[in-house]
Write an enzyme that holds these catalytic residues in place. Structure first.
Site, PDB file in Angstrom:
ATOM      1  N   GLU A  35       0.869  -1.170   0.000  1.00  0.00           N
ATOM      2  CA  GLU A  35       0.000   0.000   0.000  1.00  0.00           C
ATOM      3  C   GLU A  35       0.914   1.232   0.000  1.00  0.00           C
ATOM      4  O   GLU A  35       1.828   1.326   0.826  1.00  0.00           O
ATOM      5  CB  GLU A  35      -0.888   0.008   1.250  1.00  0.00           C
ATOM      6  CG  GLU A  35      -1.841   1.180   1.214  1.00  0.00           C
ATOM      7  CD  GLU A  35      -2.763   1.274   2.421  1.00  0.00           C
ATOM      8  OE1 GLU A  35      -2.699   0.416   3.317  1.00  0.00           O
ATOM      9  OE2 GLU A  35      -3.552   2.233   2.449  1.00  0.00           O
ATOM     10  N   ARG A 261       5.656 -12.759   9.496  1.00  0.00           N
ATOM     11  CA  ARG A 261       6.314 -11.503   9.162  1.00  0.00           C
ATOM     12  C   ARG A 261       7.632 -11.377   9.909  1.00  0.00           C
ATOM     13  O   ARG A 261       7.856 -12.028  10.922  1.00  0.00           O
ATOM     14  CB  ARG A 261       5.392 -10.319   9.420  1.00  0.00           C
ATOM     15  CG  ARG A 261       4.829 -10.212  10.807  1.00  0.00           C
ATOM     16  CD  ARG A 261       3.669  -9.231  10.866  1.00  0.00           C
ATOM     17  NE  ARG A 261       4.090  -7.861  10.609  1.00  0.00           N
ATOM     18  CZ  ARG A 261       3.541  -7.074   9.678  1.00  0.00           C
ATOM     19  NH1 ARG A 261       2.569  -7.512   8.921  1.00  0.00           N
ATOM     20  NH2 ARG A 261       3.951  -5.849   9.529  1.00  0.00           N
ATOM     21  N   LYS A 271       4.406   0.753   9.122  1.00  0.00           N
ATOM     22  CA  LYS A 271       4.501   2.027   8.413  1.00  0.00           C
ATOM     23  C   LYS A 271       3.815   3.143   9.193  1.00  0.00           C
ATOM     24  O   LYS A 271       4.269   4.280   9.186  1.00  0.00           O
ATOM     25  CB  LYS A 271       3.889   1.901   7.015  1.00  0.00           C
ATOM     26  CG  LYS A 271       4.828   1.237   6.028  1.00  0.00           C
ATOM     27  CD  LYS A 271       4.204   1.174   4.648  1.00  0.00           C
ATOM     28  CE  LYS A 271       3.164   0.087   4.605  1.00  0.00           C
ATOM     29  NZ  LYS A 271       2.556  -0.071   3.297  1.00  0.00           N
TER      30      LYS A 271
HETATM   31  P1  ATP Z   1       2.793  -2.139   7.670  1.00  0.00           P
HETATM   32  O1  ATP Z   1       2.147  -2.674   8.889  1.00  0.00           O
HETATM   33  O2  ATP Z   1       4.235  -1.851   7.820  1.00  0.00           O
HETATM   34  O3  ATP Z   1       2.051  -1.000   7.060  1.00  0.00           O
HETATM   35  P2  ATP Z   1       1.575  -3.736   5.736  1.00  0.00           P
HETATM   36  O4  ATP Z   1       1.462  -5.210   5.749  1.00  0.00           O
HETATM   37  O5  ATP Z   1       0.371  -2.939   5.989  1.00  0.00           O
HETATM   38  O6  ATP Z   1       2.759  -3.351   6.661  1.00  0.00           O
HETATM   39  P3  ATP Z   1       1.786  -3.492   2.950  1.00  0.00           P
HETATM   40  O7  ATP Z   1       2.195  -2.313   2.179  1.00  0.00           O
HETATM   41  O8  ATP Z   1       0.386  -3.907   2.884  1.00  0.00           O
HETATM   42  O9  ATP Z   1       2.220  -3.223   4.423  1.00  0.00           O
HETATM   43  O10 ATP Z   1       2.754  -4.715   2.655  1.00  0.00           O
HETATM   44  C1  ATP Z   1       3.076  -5.207   1.384  1.00  0.00           C
HETATM   45  C2  ATP Z   1       3.513  -6.626   1.536  1.00  0.00           C
HETATM   46  O11 ATP Z   1       4.607  -6.721   2.425  1.00  0.00           O
HETATM   47  C3  ATP Z   1       2.396  -7.472   2.114  1.00  0.00           C
HETATM   48  O12 ATP Z   1       2.291  -8.663   1.383  1.00  0.00           O
HETATM   49  C4  ATP Z   1       2.834  -7.719   3.526  1.00  0.00           C
HETATM   50  O13 ATP Z   1       2.369  -8.941   3.988  1.00  0.00           O
HETATM   51  C5  ATP Z   1       4.357  -7.686   3.417  1.00  0.00           C
HETATM   52  N1  ATP Z   1       4.946  -7.281   4.687  1.00  0.00           N
HETATM   53  C6  ATP Z   1       4.679  -6.170   5.389  1.00  0.00           C
HETATM   54  N2  ATP Z   1       5.366  -6.153   6.552  1.00  0.00           N
HETATM   55  C7  ATP Z   1       6.095  -7.285   6.570  1.00  0.00           C
HETATM   56  C8  ATP Z   1       7.015  -7.865   7.509  1.00  0.00           C
HETATM   57  N3  ATP Z   1       7.321  -7.258   8.664  1.00  0.00           N
HETATM   58  N4  ATP Z   1       7.577  -9.046   7.199  1.00  0.00           N
HETATM   59  C9  ATP Z   1       7.294  -9.658   6.037  1.00  0.00           C
HETATM   60  N5  ATP Z   1       6.441  -9.177   5.127  1.00  0.00           N
HETATM   61  C10 ATP Z   1       5.843  -8.003   5.374  1.00  0.00           C
HETATM   62 MG    MG Z   2      -1.313  -2.421   5.044  1.00  0.00          MG
END
Ligand code: ATP
Ligand code: MG
Length: 553
Positions: A35, A261, A271
């Site tokens: 995102e 994760r 984020k």
């Molecule tokens: P955040 O909580 O940091 O915003 P998010 O999962 O909302 O993380 P996205 O932009 O949706 O962030 O993530 C893109 C991809 O990266 C998704 O498939 C997510 O599962 C993966 N991802 C995000 N954080 C991690 C992590 N700490 N370890 C492994 N994969 C991750």
């Molecule tokens: Mg997200």
């Protein structure tokens, strides 16, 4: 090539192997779906290496798709930084960049299809009531009074939503599934909500935006993704992923697989929280060298090879765990030990006068750039009567454990001569201002002729030729191992995470240091010129990582 390029194995690759062996798939298609609401962090690197690594090793494809369904939080700055970071890590997506918003028309049509099938309805409960009606983990939810509207009424109301006939929060489109499901996500999840917000890709075309769960599976299917890999918190959402695809007429049904994760000690992988560090001014930006973002690591001097190697070593499983910071640091240290040219820099300078050297003495000493890589060549380093050594490398008195320079004793200047400390000059407070030494002129690159042994070696920089620089030393950004668990994670910031040394003395060859290109400052650590702050007038260097793991936490 580092070990990261060795083909890893993990449970997802085993599933792919089976799917290929059984003929279920002949080609593999993955995607990385961030995102654009922040910069990528090291956790995302794990997902990038997994998805793009699979595409590379199976001769498949990996799409980069922005999951851009919430215009309020998103920005083109993030869209651009994410592309930069993926490419810096060494990966290239299949074809053009994709956006979930590319599919808004199709998503809308599928929502209408669900309404026509009696599987979606416009709800006019308030967001608060919707929460109340949803029930809890132990208590079933109850149906909305708007749940049994006719198809016609729902079509009309959904059209009204789309045309701006409702205010935000007055209506939403929900799937009609099961308010008593043991999976909360299946209790008539919201599919569309109203947001009067301009979208970075679609402008003001829409005032209704599809929810993640509805968008993601359809986007995957439209792109022909075979394996939709996400993190464990989406495990329950898999039911909804499958429900949506089972109930619309779409020929492709990707399968979702979840892995754990990455959590990193003394760090934060959210984020939203990282954004708070930026907006509160606790760090200097998303790419502050203390940030666990890809751009922060890059500015700090991390290499893509080291980040990929780290992702390789931590592996991919379904077990929740937290990785020690030292695991990341040893990857960069090992990489830089091979790759970084050596140089000399004095961080806490003490002026040394070599009294038996002629006033105008000047010579250039040829010094190899890497002790075991002759192919990296050598450089000429000026040497003269006045030099700087590090204050910590001299003591007026010391025991035998201290292997550096002591009053009346000898030490070798790295790559140069043996010197002997003769006397000191002090200021009114008793601080040493100048150290006077004698030099043995017959010891350049050789042991003393009389066979006496001099064990200690210290680094130095010629005073008249030194490049004065600011050096930034970094420590962990957080003082506790799991800042994410604190009620107020901002209160767990390490107040000593940045220490600025204003007047370090560097050997003059470092004048040409390129930003982000790392040198080993001998006996000090790995450093690189800062890509934003450093200039010819005022060089600024960042500590990438210390030579050894000295953290005693
Ligand atoms: P955040 O909580 O940091 O915003 P998010 O999962 O909302 O993380 P996205 O932009 O949706 O962030 O993530 C893109 C991809 O990266 C998704 O498939 C997510 O599962 C993966 N991802 C995000 N954080 C991690 C992590 N700490 N370890 C492994 N994969 C991750
Ligand atoms: Mg997200």
């Amino acid at each position: 090539m580092t070990q990261a390029e060795h083909r890893p194995t993990n449970f997802i690759r085993q599933i792919i192997d089976e799917d290929l062996a059984s003929g279920k798939h002949t080609t593999i298609a993955t995607r990385f779906p961030p995102e654009p609401n922040g910069y990528l962090h090291i956790g995302h690197a794990k997902s990038i290496c997994l998805n793009f690594g699979i595409a590379r090793d199976y001769q498949g494809t990996c799409n980069l798709r922005f999951d851009d369904t919430n215009p309020v939080k998103e920005d083109v700055e993030y869209v651009e930084s994410i592309q930069r970071d993926v490419q810096w890590l060494g990966f290239q997506w299949n074809g053009t960049v994709r956006y979930s918003s590319d599919y808004f028309d199709q998503l809308h049509a599928y929502a209408v299809e669900l309404i026509n099938k009696g599987l979606a309805y416009v709800d006019e409960l308030t967001p608060e009531q919707i929460r109340e009606y949803r029930g809890t983990l132990t208590q079933a939810g109850k149906n909305s009074p708007f749940r049994d509207r006719s198809v016609e009424e729902n079509l009309t109301l959904f059209e009204k939503m789309k045309n701006g006939g409702f205010k935000e929060g007055e209506a939403c489109l929900r799937a009609k599934i099961d308010m008593a499901s043991s999976f909360m996500v299946m209790r008539d999840p919201v599919l569309y909500r109203i947001k009067f917000a301009d979208h970075h890709q679609t402008g003001d075309k829409w005032c209704i935006y599809p929810m993640y769960d509805f968008t993601h599976c359809i986007s995957d299917a439209l792109e022909g993704i075979t394996h939709s890999i996400c993190t464990l918190e989406f495990q329950d959402n898999r039911r909804l992923y499958d429900w949506v695809l089972d109930n619309i007429s779409i020929p492709c049904h990707p399968r979702q697989y979840e892995f754990s994760r990455l959590n990193l000690e003394y760090s934060i992988m959210s984020k939203r929280k990282l954004n708070l560090l930026v907006t509160e001014g606790i760090v200097e930006g998303w790419d502050d060298p203390r940030m666990p973002t890809i751009s922060g690591l890059r500015r700090r001097g991390y290499t893509p090879e080291a980040v990929r190697e780290f992702c390789h070593r931590i592996g991919v499983t379904k077990q929740d765990n937290t990785v020690e910071m030292s695991a990341l640091e040893s990857c960069i240290r090992e990489d830089l030990n091979e790759r970084a040219p050596r140089a000399m820099a004095v961080l806490d300078p003490l002026r040394v006068v070599l009294e038996n050297m002629p006033e105008d003495h000047f010579e250039e000493i040829s010094i190899i750039n890497h002790p075991n890589k002759p192919e990296m060549g050598s450089r000429l380093v000026p040497f003269s009567r006045e030099i700087f050594i590090d204050r910590a490398d001299f003591r007026e008195e010391a025991n035998k454990q201290y292997k550096r320079l002591v009053m009346g004793k000898e030490v070798r200047l790295r790559h140069a001569y043996i010197i002997k400390a003769e006397r000191v000059e002090k200021d009114a407070e008793g601080n040493i201002t100048t150290l006077y030494c004698s030099v043995d002129r017959d010891t350049l690159g050789k042991d003393p002729a009389d066979g006496r042994k001099v064990k200690g070696v210290i680094h130095w920089v010629s005073a008249a030729h030194a490049l004065e620089a600011e050096v930034r030393l970094y420590d962990r950004l957080f003082a506790v191992a799991n800042p994410g668990a604190a009620d107020d994670f901002l209160s767990t910031i390490n107040p000593q995470s940045l220490r600025i040394i204003g007047h370090a003395k560097l050997e003059p060859s470092l004048r040409d240091a390129k930003p982000e290109f790392v040198y080993q400052f001998e006996r000090e650590g790995y450093f690189c010129a800062d890509s934003k702050l450093s200039s010819a007038d005022k060089p600024v260097f960042n500590l990438t990582v210390a030579l050894r793991d000295t953290w005693v936490g």
